[in-house]
Design a protein around this motif. Structure first.
Motif, short mmCIF file in Angstrom:
data_model
loop_
_atom_site.label_atom_id
_atom_site.label_comp_id
_atom_site.label_asym_id
_atom_site.label_seq_id
_atom_site.Cartn_x
_atom_site.Cartn_y
_atom_site.Cartn_z
N ASP A 62 0.82 -1.23 0.00
CA ASP A 62 0.00 0.00 0.00
C ASP A 62 0.84 1.27 0.00
O ASP A 62 0.40 2.32 0.49
CB ASP A 62 -0.95 0.01 1.20
N TYR A 63 2.05 1.19 -0.56
CA TYR A 63 2.88 2.40 -0.64
C TYR A 63 2.18 3.43 -1.53
O TYR A 63 1.76 3.10 -2.65
CB TYR A 63 4.25 2.05 -1.21
N PRO A 64 2.02 4.68 -1.07
CA PRO A 64 1.17 5.64 -1.78
C PRO A 64 1.54 5.88 -3.25
O PRO A 64 0.65 6.06 -4.08
CB PRO A 64 1.34 6.93 -0.96
N ASP A 65 2.81 5.89 -3.56
CA ASP A 65 3.24 6.20 -4.92
C ASP A 65 3.33 4.99 -5.83
O ASP A 65 3.68 5.13 -7.01
CB ASP A 65 4.60 6.91 -4.89
N TRP A 66 3.05 3.80 -5.29
CA TRP A 66 3.18 2.57 -6.08
C TRP A 66 1.86 1.80 -6.07
O TRP A 66 1.66 0.90 -5.24
CB TRP A 66 4.31 1.69 -5.52
#
Length: 227
Positions: free
Chosen positions: A172-176
């Motif tokens: 759930d990494y925001p940029d990925w």
């Protein structure tokens, strides 16, 4: 060897407390060696990213090198075969912790073997390995095609297998957007064994085969019943 396998490093008080527990003494009394090798195998990394890791310039603070070590040096695995174990093995034996950066897990796994360090790790029961992203994945049995960037001479995405589970990092990494839980569950269907999806606020410790999860974030055990 004691393991602290993370996605984002020493990113919160819970993970830091787990690290201190593995070390058996305050971080301020411990010597560390930074292992940047995985960076060189990943197309998204460059000399500047290697420098940032060595210079402890990651954000937020206290991720790896900024944790407050008594001393911190650099152990570059690609150099070890050229200087001989009589020089580098004492460095490893005298340190408390190895900080393995992210990058490409198959590249790091390859150089762990080629350098001779992988053969020495089982004989170092008090040494703590702190992995970040690929620095953690390199110790698992395999990483899956989604994380396969560098092809070893032997081919394939198998890694060292020092633990019996695989890791899907940066959940759930925001940029990925490709690092969603649904993506992790699809990835797990290609992994013939148990696997953890972990975000950057989660770490997994392994001591004498005992596995514990330390988290202030989100994680999920996938394929828990696969033999």
């Amino acid at each position: 060897m004691k393991l602290l396998l993370t996605s984002g490093g020493i990113s919160n008080p819970t993970i830091r407390a787990a690290l201190v527990g593995l070390l058996g003494k305050p971080i301020e009394e411990c010597r560390a060696l930074a292992v940047p090798t995985a960076k060189y195998g990943h197309p998204g990394c460059d000399p500047e990213s290697v420098r940032r890791f060595i210079a402890a310039e990651y954000q937020p603070p206290n991720v790896m090198g900024e944790a407050g070590w008594k001393s911190i040096g650099v152990l570059e695995l690609t150099a070890l075969p050229t200087i001989g174990a009589d020089r580098w093995l004492p460095w490893v034996r005298e340190t408390d912790v190895l900080l393995a950066d992210g990058g490409d897990a198959t590249y790091l796994g390859y150089w762990l073997k080629e350098s001779g360090l992988a053969d020495q790790l089982p004989s170092l029961p008090d040494l703590v390995w702190v992995g970040m992203s690929a620095g953690s994945m390199a110790l698992t049995p395999r990483i899956g095609s989604e994380f396969f960037n560098w092809t070893s001479p032997g081919g394939g995405e198998e890694t060292l297998g020092l633990v019996d589970f695989s890791i899907f990092p940066h959940l759930d990494y925001p940029d990925w957007p490709d690092n969603s839980l649904d993506a992790a569950r699809r990835w797990a269907t290609t992994i013939p064994g148990p696997a953890y999806a972990i975000d950057d606020q989660t770490a997994i410790s392994v001591v004498n085969g005992k596995v514990d999860v330390h988290s202030e974030g989100h994680w999920e055990l996938l394929n828990p019943t696969v033999p």
